[in-house]
Scaffold this motif. Structure first.
Motif, PDB file in Angstrom:
ATOM      1  N   ASP A   1     -19.522 -12.497  24.097  1.00  0.00           N
ATOM      2  CA  ASP A   1     -18.953 -11.946  22.866  1.00  0.00           C
ATOM      3  C   ASP A   1     -17.476 -12.264  22.708  1.00  0.00           C
ATOM      4  N   GLN A   2     -16.878 -12.894  23.722  1.00  0.00           N
ATOM      5  CA  GLN A   2     -15.482 -13.301  23.595  1.00  0.00           C
ATOM      6  C   GLN A   2     -15.382 -14.575  22.765  1.00  0.00           C
ATOM      7  N   LEU A   3     -14.129 -14.945  22.463  1.00  0.00           N
ATOM      8  CA  LEU A   3     -13.898 -16.189  21.739  1.00  0.00           C
ATOM      9  C   LEU A   3     -14.437 -17.364  22.530  1.00  0.00           C
ATOM     10  N   PRO A   4     -14.898 -18.408  21.852  1.00  0.00           N
ATOM     11  CA  PRO A   4     -15.383 -19.591  22.575  1.00  0.00           C
ATOM     12  C   PRO A   4     -14.229 -20.364  23.199  1.00  0.00           C
ATOM     13  N   SER A   5     -14.553 -21.385  23.959  1.00  0.00           N
ATOM     14  CA  SER A   5     -13.564 -22.194  24.667  1.00  0.00           C
ATOM     15  C   SER A   5     -12.571 -22.830  23.704  1.00  0.00           C
ATOM     16  N   VAL A   6     -11.365 -23.126  24.224  1.00  0.00           N
ATOM     17  CA  VAL A   6     -10.377 -23.840  23.424  1.00  0.00           C
ATOM     18  C   VAL A   6     -10.869 -25.249  23.136  1.00  0.00           C
ATOM     19  N   GLY A   7     -11.464 -25.890  24.137  1.00  0.00           N
ATOM     20  CA  GLY A   7     -12.024 -27.231  23.963  1.00  0.00           C
ATOM     21  C   GLY A   7     -13.346 -27.186  23.226  1.00  0.00           C
ATOM     22  N   PRO A   8     -13.921 -28.353  22.888  1.00  0.00           N
ATOM     23  CA  PRO A   8     -15.132 -28.400  22.065  1.00  0.00           C
ATOM     24  C   PRO A   8     -16.356 -27.817  22.762  1.00  0.00           C
ATOM     25  N   GLY A   9     -17.212 -27.207  21.965  1.00  0.00           N
ATOM     26  CA  GLY A   9     -18.459 -26.656  22.464  1.00  0.00           C
ATOM     27  C   GLY A   9     -18.470 -25.143  22.457  1.00  0.00           C
ATOM     28  N   SER A  10     -19.663 -24.612  22.676  1.00  0.00           N
ATOM     29  CA  SER A  10     -19.858 -23.169  22.815  1.00  0.00           C
ATOM     30  C   SER A  10     -20.914 -22.996  23.903  1.00  0.00           C
ATOM     31  N   VAL A  11     -20.533 -23.398  25.112  1.00  0.00           N
ATOM     32  CA  VAL A  11     -21.488 -23.613  26.198  1.00  0.00           C
ATOM     33  C   VAL A  11     -22.254 -22.349  26.554  1.00  0.00           C
TER      34      VAL A  11
ATOM     35  N   GLU B   1      -9.541  -1.492  11.108  1.00  0.00           N
ATOM     36  CA  GLU B   1     -10.894  -1.141  10.647  1.00  0.00           C
ATOM     37  C   GLU B   1     -11.559  -2.336   9.980  1.00  0.00           C
ATOM     38  N   HIS B   2     -10.792  -3.081   9.181  1.00  0.00           N
ATOM     39  CA  HIS B   2     -11.346  -4.281   8.530  1.00  0.00           C
ATOM     40  C   HIS B   2     -11.769  -5.320   9.567  1.00  0.00           C
ATOM     41  N   MET B   3     -10.959  -5.494  10.634  1.00  0.00           N
ATOM     42  CA  MET B   3     -11.304  -6.460  11.669  1.00  0.00           C
ATOM     43  C   MET B   3     -12.608  -6.083  12.369  1.00  0.00           C
ATOM     44  N   ILE B   4     -12.791  -4.792  12.626  1.00  0.00           N
ATOM     45  CA  ILE B   4     -14.021  -4.334  13.281  1.00  0.00           C
ATOM     46  C   ILE B   4     -15.230  -4.608  12.384  1.00  0.00           C
ATOM     47  N   GLU B   5     -15.049  -4.434  11.083  1.00  0.00           N
ATOM     48  CA  GLU B   5     -16.156  -4.654  10.133  1.00  0.00           C
ATOM     49  C   GLU B   5     -16.448  -6.135   9.908  1.00  0.00           C
ATOM     50  N   ASN B   6     -15.438  -6.982  10.118  1.00  0.00           N
ATOM     51  CA  ASN B   6     -15.554  -8.397   9.771  1.00  0.00           C
ATOM     52  C   ASN B   6     -16.226  -9.187  10.895  1.00  0.00           C
ATOM     53  N   VAL B   7     -17.454  -9.597  10.687  1.00  0.00           N
ATOM     54  CA  VAL B   7     -18.187 -10.366  11.705  1.00  0.00           C
ATOM     55  C   VAL B   7     -18.170 -11.864  11.395  1.00  0.00           C
ATOM     56  N   ASP B   8     -17.433 -12.252  10.347  1.00  0.00           N
ATOM     57  CA  ASP B   8     -17.337 -13.679  10.023  1.00  0.00           C
ATOM     58  C   ASP B   8     -16.560 -14.409  11.115  1.00  0.00           C
ATOM     59  N   GLU B   9     -17.069 -15.524  11.557  1.00  0.00           N
ATOM     60  CA  GLU B   9     -16.390 -16.366  12.538  1.00  0.00           C
ATOM     61  C   GLU B   9     -16.420 -17.805  12.055  1.00  0.00           C
ATOM     62  N   THR B  10     -15.416 -18.571  12.471  1.00  0.00           N
ATOM     63  CA  THR B  10     -15.430 -19.992  12.163  1.00  0.00           C
ATOM     64  C   THR B  10     -16.601 -20.627  12.898  1.00  0.00           C
ATOM     65  N   LYS B  11     -17.491 -21.248  12.154  1.00  0.00           N
ATOM     66  CA  LYS B  11     -18.692 -21.841  12.750  1.00  0.00           C
ATOM     67  C   LYS B  11     -18.315 -23.061  13.573  1.00  0.00           C
ATOM     68  N   ARG B  12     -18.884 -23.136  14.778  1.00  0.00           N
ATOM     69  CA  ARG B  12     -18.718 -24.325  15.612  1.00  0.00           C
ATOM     70  C   ARG B  12     -20.000 -25.144  15.558  1.00  0.00           C
TER      71      ARG B  12
END
Length: 744
Positions: free
Chosen positions: A455-465, A717-728
């Protein structure tokens, strides 16, 4: 104010081979001038035109700091003798230089170029020596001509030297016909530089080489954003916008690049993916290696249970059902993924796994993607851990006999990791390139156990291993959801899980470790940050102020890294006559400053010394996100020293300071894998796509003792509600499913 001086190098006082930083005396008038700068391919006796400004060094007095220079052909006999006799041409000393010039006068350099055999007319020069001298002379002359030629395109001498070393006399043809080759062949030259050169040489906007290079550039930009590929439509749209050409012209060139094996095009479901070739083969190789490692170890389940009961007694722990299941899967399978948030028992599981395999006399290695993460892994498990890069024996490419810059891993299929069990922590930080290298060096039969928080942010480098491994559904995976009793008093842990679940968090300041200061204006926020770091938190926590980290969602803006760092530096490490400084671009570096390495540098050497100055350890590699403290700045030798974790000392030449930035405040992305006693997080406003639940959760979980959030309650509160993420865009999950579908 910039000045221009003409003269010659009378004496080189000091030169650092790694970057050609040079201190030299320059003959310009009755008295020689002491100059400093980065000079490549020049020697004593050479005529130069130098540009820069006079500076007053507090120890060495007035000096001329060289910003740019160009060589000047000797135009009289004295200059010719001085140049030839300086040692620039091997085999020619002052005496022989005088004989040559006395014999050929003003015609000397023409003889070198057009009739070198005539040098044998000089007593002491054989025909062979004449040819050798002429070759060396021409090589040096041509190098200077190429450097001057490249200057007209705004290319620095440092970069020009790289180009000359790569292409030699082919430089002229490549620059005039296809400067886009520079992007592929020369590290540090990007598409925009090559495009600027191409425009000056008259290359058409819709030329084949420009569009092909623009396609690769667009894909590389996608990689920098974390993508492994780009969908067809997005690639065409982005590339056409960058090149300012018709979208219809792009796809044909994509297909041609695919036929040339430069790109790979793959389709699945509704996706047509375009890869730079090596990234597709990374995913494919990773999937194949995972399948090879995914072996069920036929151990008796009841036997494992009995041993676990003994381990619980020895370690004085009580494993919950899900924790026992995690340990059993790790023991009975070649490949296991364990994921969960803070306080869910990952450390307890790792300790039990280590003890189990130790009792079996099996060799175990622990590793993590960063030095800080490895150090924390060692602290919580009591077992030595290192970085994955060090485990794989990272080496500069030059050591492999390859002239290209970069790095390689000594450990691979031919020289694998010597261990029965490999445990990797902080798997969310591992990108596709590092993951593939790890798998290549891991033999089938070795148990690979991967632990992380998906559930943490993905890697700085490419991929979402880590996410792709879990989502593939092909491997043994244990997901830990419960917060165990020993952590229940921590509001950091409780609030982290509430954020992850989309629930409101406690912001009432009745906590012992989680605080919120509601402020709706920049100035009070800044004032409170300084007050907390300098005066309040160190005493409250018993920690050094440098260990308290400001984490911000952004780089830009009033509460972004670029604005916060100079302000925090001003109050936390103010100017002092006893502290030396170095101005680099818009940044002033000062002794005592907290700094961060902002890109992987696999060739930077670090040294650990005892209190008596004796070297006790040495290695290479400082990585993106490593933080340290500036301990000294030496103007005389133009170098700055930084101490990193574990007492690792690193020297940076002033020309390499682009690898550092102030780190009083860092982005949440840069904090991944790190743990700080306390974090302060300003949250006021920002872009919706960035200010999301995932980012807030990652920031909060970086703290071990204390979280202080300052800013807007509504924004949190808005951040907790916001589940949008930049798609990899990643395809590892698909590659894994393909490999498993082929298996009978």
């Amino acid at each position: 104010m910039s000045e221009e001086l003409t003269g010659y190098i009378s004496h080189i006082i000091y030169r650092k081979p790694e970057n050609n930083y040079t201190v030299f005396e320059f003959a310009n008038g009755p008295d020689d001038i002491v100059c400093t700068g980065f000079l490549h391919g020049v020697d004593e006796g050479e005529d130069l035109i130098i540009r820069g400004e006079y500076v007053n060094h507090q120890v060495y007095g007035e000096q001329f700091r060289v910003d740019s220079y160009e060589t000047k052909a000797p135009d009289d006999e004295e200059s010719m003798i001085r140049y030839l006799g300086s040692g620039a041409i091997k085999g020619v000393g002052p005496s022989l230089a005088k004989k040559i010039v006395d014999r050929f006068k003003d015609d000397t350099f023409r003889i070198f170029e057009e009739e070198p055999e005539r040098l044998s007319e000089i007593k002491g020069i054989s025909e062979k020596k004449a040819r050798d001298i002429a070759v060396l002379f021409m090589e040096k002359r041509e190098m200077r001509r190429v450097l001057i030629y490249l200057q007209q395109y705004g290319i620095t001498n440092n970069m020009a030297l790289k180009i000359y070393k790569r292409y030699d006399l082919e430089t002229y043809r490549i620059i005039s016909q296809n400067p886009y080759r520079l992007v592929e062949d020369i590290e540090g030259i990007g598409f925009k530089t090559a495009d600027s050169i191409a425009a000056r040489t008259g290359i058409r906007k819709n030329s084949e080489q420009r569009i092909r290079s623009g396609i690769v550039y667009t894909l590389n930009r996608g990689i920098q954003d974390g993508n492994v590929y780009l969908p067809k439509d997005e690639l065409i749209k982005n590339c056409a916008a960058i090149l300012e050409v018709d979208e219809d012209e792009i796809w044909t060139h994509v297909m041609n690049l695919s036929m040339d094996k430069k790109l790979v095009i793959r389709s699945w479901d509704d996706t047509t993916a375009v890869y730079i070739g090596r990234y597709y083969y990374m995913e494919l190789m990773a999937a194949r290696k995972l399948r090879d490692l995914d072996i069920t170890c036929f151990e008796d389940g009841s036997g494992v249970e009995r041993r676990l009961s003994r381990i619980e007694k020895d370690l004085k722990i009580e494993l919950e059902t899900i924790q026992r299941e995690a340990v059993k899967k790790a023991v009975m399978n070649g490949l296991t993924v364990i994921t969960g948030g803070p306080g869910t028992g990952k450390t307890t599981i790792i300790k039990a796994i280590i003890r189990y395999f130790e009792d079996e006399d099996m060799s175990i290695v622990l590793a993590a993607p960063t030095g800080r993460a490895a150090k924390r892994m060692s602290e919580v498990t009591g077992y030595e851990a290192g970085t994955i890069q060090r485990l794989l024996h990272l080496r500069p490419a030059s050591e492999s006999g390859n002239d290209n810059s970069g790095y390689y891993y000594e450990k691979n299929e031919d020289d694998p990791i010597e261990a029965d069990v490999v445990i990797i922590d902080e798997m969310s930080m591992v990108d596709i390139a590092l993951f593939t290298a790890l798998l290549k060096a891991t033999l089938p039969g070795t148990r690979l156990i991967m632990v992380g928080d998906s559930d943490q942010l993905p890697s700085v480098g490419p991929g979402s291993v880590l996410k792709d491994l879990i989502d593939s559904g092909c491997f043994e995976c244990v997901r830990l959801n419960r917060i165990f009793r020993q952590e229940e008093q921590s509001d950091i842990v409780i609030n982290a899980h509430r954020i992850n679940a989309g629930l409101d968090i406690k912001l009432d300041n009745k906590s012992k470790d989680f605080f919120f200061l509601e402020r709706d204006d920049i100035n009070p926020i800044l004032k409170n940050i300084v007050l907390l770091i300098r005066d309040k938190l160190p005493g409250f926590l018993g920690e050094d102020s440098l260990d308290i980290q400001v984490l911000t969602p952004m780089r830009k803006g009033m509460l972004g890294v670029e604005s916060l760092n100079p302000i925090l530096q001003k109050y936390l490490n103010p100017p002092d006559e006893n502290k030396k400084e170095k101005e680099y671009g818009d940044t002033v570096f000062r002794e005592g400053d907290k700094v961060m390495q902002i890109k992987n540098d696999y060739q930077l050497t670090w040294v650990i010394r005892s209190k008596y100055g004796i070297e006790i350890d040495k290695g290479e590699g400082i990585f993106n996100g490593d933080t340290g403290t500036i301990v000294s700045i030496e103007d005389r030798f133009e170098r700055l020293s930084v101490e990193y974790d574990g007492g690792r000392m690193v020297e940076y030449g002033f020309g390499n300071l682009d690898e550092l930035e102030l780190a009083y405040a860092i982005t949440i992305h840069k904090s991944q894998g790190s743990q700080y006693p306390a974090i302060i997080m300003p949250v006021l406003n920002g872009p919706k796509l960035l200010f999301n639940r995932n980012l807030l959760y990652t920031g909060v979980t970086r703290a071990s003792k204390c979280v202080v959030m300052i800013g807007s309650r509504k924004q949190i509160e808005h951040m907790i509600e916001n589940v949008d993420e930049t798609k990899r865009y990643t395809g590892l999950k698909e590659r894994i499913k393909e490999i498993y579908s082929y298996d009978p």
